[in-house]
Write a protein that holds these residues in place. Sequence first.
Motif, PDB file in Angstrom:
ATOM      1  N   THR A  69      26.699   4.522  32.745  1.00 45.64           N
ATOM      2  CA  THR A  69      27.196   5.293  31.613  1.00 45.64           C
ATOM      3  C   THR A  69      28.238   6.301  32.063  1.00 45.64           C
ATOM      4  OG1 THR A  69      25.047   5.097  30.531  1.00 45.64           O
ATOM      5  CG2 THR A  69      26.513   6.806  29.698  1.00 45.64           C
ATOM      6  N   GLY A  70      29.263   6.434  31.255  1.00 49.27           N
ATOM      7  CA  GLY A  70      30.293   7.429  31.530  1.00 49.27           C
ATOM      8  C   GLY A  70      29.782   8.841  31.305  1.00 49.27           C
ATOM      9  N   SER A  71      30.459   9.779  31.905  1.00 45.92           N
ATOM     10  CA  SER A  71      30.054  11.185  31.848  1.00 45.92           C
ATOM     11  C   SER A  71      29.928  11.727  30.437  1.00 45.92           C
ATOM     12  CB  SER A  71      31.061  12.045  32.621  1.00 45.92           C
ATOM     13  OG  SER A  71      31.087  11.670  33.967  1.00 45.92           O
ATOM     14  N   ASP A  72      30.806  11.278  29.545  1.00 44.56           N
ATOM     15  CA  ASP A  72      30.810  11.832  28.200  1.00 44.56           C
ATOM     16  C   ASP A  72      29.621  11.368  27.358  1.00 44.56           C
ATOM     17  OD1 ASP A  72      31.910   9.253  28.288  1.00 44.56           O
ATOM     18  OD2 ASP A  72      33.046   9.570  26.445  1.00 44.56           O
ATOM     19  N   GLN A  73      28.932  10.325  27.787  1.00 49.68           N
ATOM     20  CA  GLN A  73      27.801   9.795  27.023  1.00 49.68           C
ATOM     21  C   GLN A  73      26.462   9.914  27.746  1.00 49.68           C
ATOM     22  OE1 GLN A  73      27.870   8.321  23.830  1.00 49.68           O
ATOM     23  NE2 GLN A  73      29.845   9.356  23.814  1.00 49.68           N
ATOM     24  N   ILE A  74      26.426  10.570  28.892  1.00 49.66           N
ATOM     25  CA  ILE A  74      25.237  10.548  29.731  1.00 49.66           C
ATOM     26  C   ILE A  74      24.009  11.123  29.030  1.00 49.66           C
ATOM     27  CG2 ILE A  74      25.664  12.725  30.977  1.00 49.66           C
ATOM     28  CD1 ILE A  74      24.345   9.527  32.585  1.00 49.66           C
ATOM     29  N   GLU A  75      24.161  12.269  28.395  1.00 49.87           N
ATOM     30  CA  GLU A  75      23.005  12.892  27.750  1.00 49.87           C
ATOM     31  C   GLU A  75      22.482  12.036  26.596  1.00 49.87           C
ATOM     32  OE1 GLU A  75      21.501  17.323  26.395  1.00 49.87           O
ATOM     33  OE2 GLU A  75      23.655  16.963  26.600  1.00 49.87           O
ATOM     34  N   GLU A  76      23.372  11.553  25.760  1.00 47.75           N
ATOM     35  CA  GLU A  76      22.965  10.737  24.626  1.00 47.75           C
ATOM     36  C   GLU A  76      22.279   9.446  25.080  1.00 47.75           C
ATOM     37  OE1 GLU A  76      26.060  11.996  25.043  1.00 47.75           O
ATOM     38  OE2 GLU A  76      26.093  13.533  23.486  1.00 47.75           O
ATOM     39  N   GLN A  77      22.799   8.847  26.147  1.00 46.59           N
ATOM     40  CA  GLN A  77      22.211   7.599  26.635  1.00 46.59           C
ATOM     41  C   GLN A  77      20.857   7.818  27.310  1.00 46.59           C
ATOM     42  OE1 GLN A  77      23.245   4.475  25.895  1.00 46.59           O
ATOM     43  NE2 GLN A  77      24.579   5.656  24.549  1.00 46.59           N
ATOM     44  N   LEU A  78      20.683   8.958  27.974  1.00 49.01           N
ATOM     45  CA  LEU A  78      19.368   9.293  28.540  1.00 49.01           C
ATOM     46  C   LEU A  78      18.350   9.502  27.421  1.00 49.01           C
ATOM     47  CD1 LEU A  78      20.354  11.681  31.469  1.00 49.01           C
ATOM     48  CD2 LEU A  78      19.354   9.388  31.672  1.00 49.01           C
TER      49      LEU A  78
END
Length: 173
Positions: free
Chosen positions: A80-89
Amino acid sequence: MTGRPSSTVNRRTDIISAAIDVFAEIGYYRATTAQVAARAKISQPYVFRFFSTKEALLQEALLVSWTRILDAFRAVIETTGSDQIEEQLIAAYIEIMESYQNEVLLQMQAQTIKEDSIKKVMQQGFLEVQQMVLDAFKKAGLEKPEERTLLFLSRGMLCNISMALSLPELMNE
């Protein structure tokens, strides 16, 4: 003889899965190894072939649950790219909650068990998750990664409570 190790591994996995379900459904202290054996469709002595005590079985069940979370988070972090890391976690954890509810319930129960070996497994699991999330947030360049990690973990615990009590309104923003 080549099929035996696989069969043994499968039986061990069956016992752990049965233990997760039994412990989560009726509680660790009320559950018996006889109930776990019945759920796994084996004899009670066979449980003790793999696990010397009920506590050792709980430890292994908890390790399975923590490994599932860590593996899911690791997969997200690696893809996952940095901009989506929190949402994907968050999405990965929601998937675990939906697919492995009894593992989450078991972890919740284990937080109240005072045996040192259980506390150690729980402490280690939480610390590994915390460090993995913190490292991911730092690498992603998120602002205040320590605070965001704390909020991430706190929201995860609130999600657990919401799920366990069937109170989705706890998660309303």
